[in-house]
Design a protein around this motif. Structure first.
Motif, PDB file in Angstrom:
ATOM      1  N   VAL A  97      70.350 -58.360 -33.585  1.00  0.00           N
ATOM      2  CA  VAL A  97      71.059 -59.545 -33.136  1.00  0.00           C
ATOM      3  C   VAL A  97      71.612 -60.313 -34.326  1.00  0.00           C
ATOM      4  CG1 VAL A  97      69.646 -59.791 -31.062  1.00  0.00           C
ATOM      5  CG2 VAL A  97      68.999 -61.017 -33.130  1.00  0.00           C
ATOM      6  N   MET A  98      72.606 -61.140 -34.018  1.00  0.00           N
ATOM      7  CA  MET A  98      73.194 -62.028 -35.010  1.00  0.00           C
ATOM      8  C   MET A  98      72.990 -63.442 -34.482  1.00  0.00           C
ATOM      9  SD  MET A  98      77.131 -62.165 -36.366  1.00  0.00           S
ATOM     10  CE  MET A  98      77.784 -62.188 -34.718  1.00  0.00           C
ATOM     11  N   VAL A  99      72.432 -64.295 -35.307  1.00  0.00           N
ATOM     12  CA  VAL A  99      72.206 -65.679 -34.920  1.00  0.00           C
ATOM     13  C   VAL A  99      73.331 -66.506 -35.511  1.00  0.00           C
ATOM     14  CG1 VAL A  99      70.609 -67.630 -35.047  1.00  0.00           C
ATOM     15  CG2 VAL A  99      69.722 -65.286 -34.936  1.00  0.00           C
ATOM     16  N   LYS A 100      73.956 -67.304 -34.652  1.00  0.00           N
ATOM     17  CA  LYS A 100      75.108 -68.082 -35.080  1.00  0.00           C
ATOM     18  C   LYS A 100      74.908 -69.535 -34.680  1.00  0.00           C
ATOM     19  CE  LYS A 100      80.025 -67.364 -35.205  1.00  0.00           C
ATOM     20  NZ  LYS A 100      81.180 -66.758 -34.610  1.00  0.00           N
ATOM     21  N   LYS A 101      75.135 -70.434 -35.608  1.00  0.00           N
ATOM     22  CA  LYS A 101      75.017 -71.855 -35.313  1.00  0.00           C
ATOM     23  C   LYS A 101      76.319 -72.332 -34.686  1.00  0.00           C
ATOM     24  CE  LYS A 101      73.348 -76.120 -37.216  1.00  0.00           C
ATOM     25  NZ  LYS A 101      72.683 -76.745 -38.313  1.00  0.00           N
ATOM     26  N   GLU A 102      76.193 -72.956 -33.527  1.00  0.00           N
ATOM     27  CA  GLU A 102      77.343 -73.457 -32.799  1.00  0.00           C
ATOM     28  C   GLU A 102      77.492 -74.955 -33.079  1.00  0.00           C
ATOM     29  OE1 GLU A 102      79.118 -71.499 -30.103  1.00  0.00           O
ATOM     30  OE2 GLU A 102      78.261 -69.876 -31.284  1.00  0.00           O
ATOM     31  N   GLY A 103      78.582 -75.522 -32.625  1.00  0.00           N
ATOM     32  CA  GLY A 103      78.793 -76.953 -32.785  1.00  0.00           C
ATOM     33  C   GLY A 103      77.689 -77.758 -32.132  1.00  0.00           C
ATOM     34  N   LYS A 104      77.479 -78.962 -32.580  1.00  0.00           N
ATOM     35  CA  LYS A 104      76.461 -79.889 -32.056  1.00  0.00           C
ATOM     36  C   LYS A 104      75.048 -79.336 -32.187  1.00  0.00           C
ATOM     37  CE  LYS A 104      79.590 -82.121 -28.844  1.00  0.00           C
ATOM     38  NZ  LYS A 104      79.838 -82.554 -27.485  1.00  0.00           N
ATOM     39  N   ILE A 110      72.589 -66.517 -29.842  1.00  0.00           N
ATOM     40  CA  ILE A 110      72.107 -65.210 -30.300  1.00  0.00           C
ATOM     41  C   ILE A 110      72.951 -64.141 -29.636  1.00  0.00           C
ATOM     42  CG2 ILE A 110      70.150 -63.637 -30.386  1.00  0.00           C
ATOM     43  CD1 ILE A 110      68.334 -66.096 -30.237  1.00  0.00           C
ATOM     44  N   TYR A 111      73.593 -63.307 -30.453  1.00  0.00           N
ATOM     45  CA  TYR A 111      74.453 -62.239 -29.947  1.00  0.00           C
ATOM     46  C   TYR A 111      73.826 -60.888 -30.252  1.00  0.00           C
ATOM     47  CZ  TYR A 111      78.064 -65.837 -29.710  1.00  0.00           C
ATOM     48  OH  TYR A 111      78.775 -66.967 -29.417  1.00  0.00           O
ATOM     49  N   VAL A 112      73.914 -59.966 -29.304  1.00  0.00           N
ATOM     50  CA  VAL A 112      73.434 -58.600 -29.486  1.00  0.00           C
ATOM     51  C   VAL A 112      74.548 -57.807 -30.152  1.00  0.00           C
ATOM     52  CG1 VAL A 112      72.620 -56.524 -28.311  1.00  0.00           C
ATOM     53  CG2 VAL A 112      71.993 -58.788 -27.430  1.00  0.00           C
ATOM     54  N   LEU A 113      74.198 -57.036 -31.183  1.00  0.00           N
ATOM     55  CA  LEU A 113      75.189 -56.243 -31.901  1.00  0.00           C
ATOM     56  C   LEU A 113      75.282 -54.845 -31.316  1.00  0.00           C
ATOM     57  CD1 LEU A 113      74.279 -57.239 -35.560  1.00  0.00           C
ATOM     58  CD2 LEU A 113      76.090 -58.160 -34.128  1.00  0.00           C
ATOM     59  N   GLU A 114      76.441 -54.233 -31.464  1.00  0.00           N
ATOM     60  CA  GLU A 114      76.629 -52.841 -31.070  1.00  0.00           C
ATOM     61  C   GLU A 114      75.795 -51.967 -31.987  1.00  0.00           C
ATOM     62  OE1 GLU A 114      80.741 -51.751 -31.031  1.00  0.00           O
ATOM     63  OE2 GLU A 114      81.331 -53.721 -30.305  1.00  0.00           O
ATOM     64  N   LEU A 115      75.557 -50.721 -31.586  1.00  0.00           N
ATOM     65  CA  LEU A 115      74.756 -49.818 -32.412  1.00  0.00           C
ATOM     66  C   LEU A 115      75.291 -49.702 -33.827  1.00  0.00           C
ATOM     67  CD1 LEU A 115      73.655 -46.846 -30.164  1.00  0.00           C
ATOM     68  CD2 LEU A 115      72.227 -48.439 -31.408  1.00  0.00           C
TER      69      LEU A 115
END
Length: 124
Positions: free
Chosen positions: A45-52, A57-62
């Motif tokens: 997964v990739m953790v990304k900080k969003e506004g506010k 948390i996004y799941v990555l492709e293989l």
């Protein structure tokens, strides 16, 4: 990787649950002789900080994108809330006329590869 193609962790888990709980195409005649005790997913997964201050948390492709620094490995285990005995009791209550067929098909499935006269216990 475009954000349009990213899949959220919650979205993926929800889809896995839907597929595991999906009824068979012919639910009136099919006999459910197997159940799932738990499912373990190991994801990158990739953790990304969003506004506010929110975090997504996004799941990555293989072969997924992202640099090595921002990729995390996550294990998620999904387990049913209702145990097998309860499900079996509900099935027995709803379909008492089909219990013998249920037992026969379950035994047949469990002993399918045993053709040398040995019992299921002999195999273990």
């Amino acid at each position: 990787m475009s954000e349009d193609n990213l899949i959220g962790l919650a979205e993926l888990i929800e889809q896995v649950k839907r597929e595991l709980l999906a009824t068979s195409p012919d639910q009136e005649t099919d006999i459910p002789f197997m159940s799932v005790d738990s499912v373990e997913l190991e994801l990158q997964v990739m953790v990304k900080k969003e506004g506010k201050g929110g975090v997504k948390i996004y799941v990555l492709e293989l072969a997924g994108g992202g640099s090595r620094d921002d990729v995390q490995k996550v294990k998620v285990t999904l387990s049913p809330l209702v145990n097998k005995e309860t499900l079996l009791g509900l099935y027995r209550k709803r379909h008492p006329e089909r219990m013998q067929e249920f037992v026969d098909k379950s035994i047949e499935a469990l002993t399918k590869n045993i053709d040398d006269g040995s019992t299921l216990g002999d195999q273990f």
